[in-house]
Design a protein around this motif. Structure first.
Motif, short mmCIF file in Angstrom:
data_model
loop_
_atom_site.label_atom_id
_atom_site.label_comp_id
_atom_site.label_asym_id
_atom_site.label_seq_id
_atom_site.Cartn_x
_atom_site.Cartn_y
_atom_site.Cartn_z
N GLU A 64 53.87 36.08 44.55
CA GLU A 64 52.85 35.50 43.68
C GLU A 64 51.61 36.39 43.62
OE1 GLU A 64 54.22 34.02 46.31
OE2 GLU A 64 54.74 31.94 45.88
N ILE B 254 49.90 38.64 40.52
CA ILE B 254 48.50 38.44 40.13
C ILE B 254 47.76 39.78 40.12
CG2 ILE B 254 46.28 37.54 40.96
CD1 ILE B 254 47.90 35.05 41.91
N SER C 45 48.60 42.26 37.33
CA SER C 45 48.44 41.83 35.94
C SER C 45 47.30 42.58 35.26
CB SER C 45 48.24 40.32 35.85
OG SER C 45 47.04 39.96 36.49
N ASN D 278 44.16 42.81 33.02
CA ASN D 278 43.03 41.97 32.63
C ASN D 278 42.15 42.64 31.59
OD1 ASN D 278 42.61 39.33 34.01
ND2 ASN D 278 43.20 40.59 35.76
N TYR E 100 43.70 32.63 39.84
CA TYR E 100 44.89 33.10 39.12
C TYR E 100 46.14 32.30 39.53
CZ TYR E 100 42.01 37.10 37.84
OH TYR E 100 41.01 37.90 37.35
N LYS F 181 46.44 29.16 39.46
CA LYS F 181 46.56 27.94 38.65
C LYS F 181 47.82 27.95 37.79
CE LYS F 181 41.67 26.89 38.32
NZ LYS F 181 40.48 26.87 37.48
N SER F 182 48.15 29.11 37.27
CA SER F 182 49.32 29.19 36.38
C SER F 182 50.64 29.05 37.13
CB SER F 182 49.30 30.51 35.61
OG SER F 182 49.43 31.60 36.52
N THR F 183 50.61 29.12 38.46
CA THR F 183 51.85 29.01 39.23
C THR F 183 52.07 27.63 39.81
OG1 THR F 183 50.86 29.65 41.36
CG2 THR F 183 51.59 31.44 39.92
N GLU G 48 53.14 24.00 40.62
CA GLU G 48 54.23 23.07 40.31
C GLU G 48 53.62 21.68 40.15
OE1 GLU G 48 57.52 23.83 40.01
OE2 GLU G 48 57.03 25.95 40.27
N LEU H 181 45.79 23.37 43.76
CA LEU H 181 45.43 24.77 43.94
C LEU H 181 45.11 25.07 45.40
CD1 LEU H 181 44.89 27.50 42.61
CD2 LEU H 181 42.58 26.72 42.11
#
Length: 185
Positions: free
Chosen positions: A53, A57, A60, A62, A110, A112-114, A116, A121
């Motif tokens: 993860e 991040i 990525s 930006n 970052y 937050k998008s992962t 479930e 968070l």
């Protein structure tokens, strides 16, 4: 030191070709680990970076849409970490802890998008740092304590009303400044 990456792209008859010039995100991660003086803290940061993860991040892009240079998350967080580590007159241990904690804390939004369904968070973040902090605690208790305080994960007997807020605010100020500056790039 210029850590921006230039990407040259060209459409050819056989497809699209993209060449990236400059350090890769993984090279920048290795530099971040190498910037830490404390061997146990370097191991902690390296272990943190090696989680899928976190790797995603930090690797990525930006950059602003249409920007000529790529700006990776690791670049933004390294810049913030340097700011936090040198913003006040701390000793070497505190500077290392601030540097590492700023990069680690900078990954939190970052995540937050992962998430479930049903996960928070804070739970995900804690899961990613908990085992590494335990290993760091076995190797260097003081450094583990400093990092926990910087991340606002300090144990009740570590928290005071002056030192801990200063460390924590150093991390948060540096991250806010880095994200403000990069919004203009």
């Amino acid at each position: 030191m210029n850590t921006n990456t230039a990407t040259l792209a060209r459409s050819t008859s056989t497809g699209y070709v993209e060449v990236t010039v400059g350090p890769t995100p993984h090279e920048l991660m290795r530099k971040a680990v190498g910037a830490v003086s404390s061997a146990p803290l370097r191991a902690f940061l390296d272990d943190f970076f090696n989680q899928d993860e976190i790797d995603a991040i930090l690797s990525s892009d930006n950059s602003r849409p249409g920007a000529p240079l790529r700006r990776y998350t690791i670049q933004i967080l390294r810049s913030a970490a340097e700011t936090a580590a040198h913003a006040e007159a701390y000793g070497p241990a505190e500077r290392d802890a601030l540097y590492v904690a700023t990069i680690v804390e900078g990954c939190r939004p970052y995540l937050k998008s992962t998430l479930e369904p049903g996960a928070t968070l804070d739970d995900v973040f804690y899961t990613l740092v908990h085992e590494g902090l335990r290993r760091l605690d076995r190797r260097d208790e003081r450094m583990a304590s400093l990092v926990r305080m910087c991340l606002d994960l300090g144990l009740p007997d570590e928290v005071d009303d002056f030192y801990v807020p200063r460390l924590r605010q150093g991390v948060l100020r540096a991250l806010k400044r880095a994200h403000t500056v990069t919004s203009y790039l």
